[in-house]
Design an enzyme around this catalytic site. Structure first.
Site, mmCIF file in Angstrom:
data_model
loop_
_atom_site.group_PDB
_atom_site.id
_atom_site.type_symbol
_atom_site.label_atom_id
_atom_site.label_comp_id
_atom_site.label_asym_id
_atom_site.label_seq_id
_atom_site.Cartn_x
_atom_site.Cartn_y
_atom_site.Cartn_z
ATOM 1 N N ASP A 31 0.849 -1.192 0.000
ATOM 2 C CA ASP A 31 0.000 0.000 0.000
ATOM 3 C C ASP A 31 0.891 1.251 0.000
ATOM 4 O OD1 ASP A 31 -3.195 0.555 1.108
ATOM 5 O OD2 ASP A 31 -1.771 2.212 1.087
ATOM 6 N N ILE A 32 0.513 2.224 -0.810
ATOM 7 C CA ILE A 32 1.317 3.443 -0.949
ATOM 8 C C ILE A 32 1.303 4.301 0.331
ATOM 9 C CG2 ILE A 32 -0.447 5.034 -1.853
ATOM 10 C CD1 ILE A 32 1.532 5.804 -4.053
ATOM 11 N N ASN A 87 -13.222 -2.668 2.426
ATOM 12 C CA ASN A 87 -14.237 -1.618 2.478
ATOM 13 C C ASN A 87 -15.085 -1.629 1.211
ATOM 14 O OD1 ASN A 87 -13.063 -0.705 4.910
ATOM 15 N ND2 ASN A 87 -11.567 0.500 3.799
ATOM 16 N N GLN A 94 -14.382 3.223 1.503
ATOM 17 C CA GLN A 94 -13.704 2.833 0.262
ATOM 18 C C GLN A 94 -13.335 4.078 -0.532
ATOM 19 O OE1 GLN A 94 -15.964 0.256 -2.390
ATOM 20 N NE2 GLN A 94 -14.137 -0.338 -3.523
ATOM 21 N N HIS A 100 -10.595 -4.473 -3.365
ATOM 22 C CA HIS A 100 -9.271 -4.874 -2.884
ATOM 23 C C HIS A 100 -9.366 -5.281 -1.426
ATOM 24 C CE1 HIS A 100 -9.856 -0.564 -2.394
ATOM 25 N NE2 HIS A 100 -9.178 -0.678 -1.267
ATOM 26 N N HIS A 102 -7.364 -5.570 2.194
ATOM 27 C CA HIS A 102 -6.228 -5.045 2.956
ATOM 28 C C HIS A 102 -5.670 -6.137 3.868
ATOM 29 C CE1 HIS A 102 -6.986 -0.622 2.318
ATOM 30 N NE2 HIS A 102 -8.220 -1.053 2.114
#
Ligand code: 5GP
Ligand code: ZN
Length: 136
Positions: A31-32, A87, A94, A100, A102
């Site tokens: 994750d960024i 989410n 979201q 996606h 997590h």
């Protein structure tokens, strides 16, 4: 493929990402803006907005992949506890409209906060359970 979707662009290699796994169905990447150290996202290659839109075939595979990746992450980061979070929709938090999952490692000190339960809630009734059962 949705040309306005950031995750479709990542899947299409138009935007770089730190990939940790890829197969015909899924990409997993860091994750960024991680919630904790090592936070990973698993993204299906099929563009679907929420879980309701994703095919049962992909849904049935994604948790098995999540487990495999979590076990690898544990070896690297040394955590034992983790959250699997997903989410669906803006109200649920979201922000990227491409389904996606997590994978969030938890550490003795971190800054992740989930929901807080309320005291015994009188709105939780047997009728509520019965109404949902009717649709299953
Ligand atoms: P959501 O809020 O939709 O459940 O989660 C979206 C997640 O995607 C966030 O944790 C956010 O940091 C991450 N994210 C957003 N844009 C990018 C990106 O361009 N690359 C990567 N690797 N993660 C992203
Ligand atoms: Zn997409």
């Amino acid at each position: 493929m949705d040309s306005n979707c950031i995750f479709c662009k990542i899947l299409n290699n138009e935007i770089p990402s730190k990939k940790i796994y890829e197969d015909g169905d899924f990409l997993a990447m860091l994750d960024i803006a991680p919630a904790t150290k090592g936070h990973v996202l698993i993204v299906p290659k099929e563009h679907a907005t929420t879980m309701s839109d994703l095919s049962d075939e992909k849904l049935s595979k994604i948790l098995i992949l999540a487990k495999k990746i979590i076990e690898a992450m544990k070896k690297v980061h040394g955590f034992t506890d983790y959250n699997i979070i997903q989410n669906n929709g803006r109200l649920a938090g979201q922000t990227v409209a491409h389904y996606h999952l997590h994978l969030i490692p938890r550490y003795s000190v971190d800054e992740v906060s989930l929901w807080s339960p309320h005291e015994d809630d009188p709105s939780v009734t047997e009728e509520m359970a019965e109404q949902v059962r009717k649709y299953l």
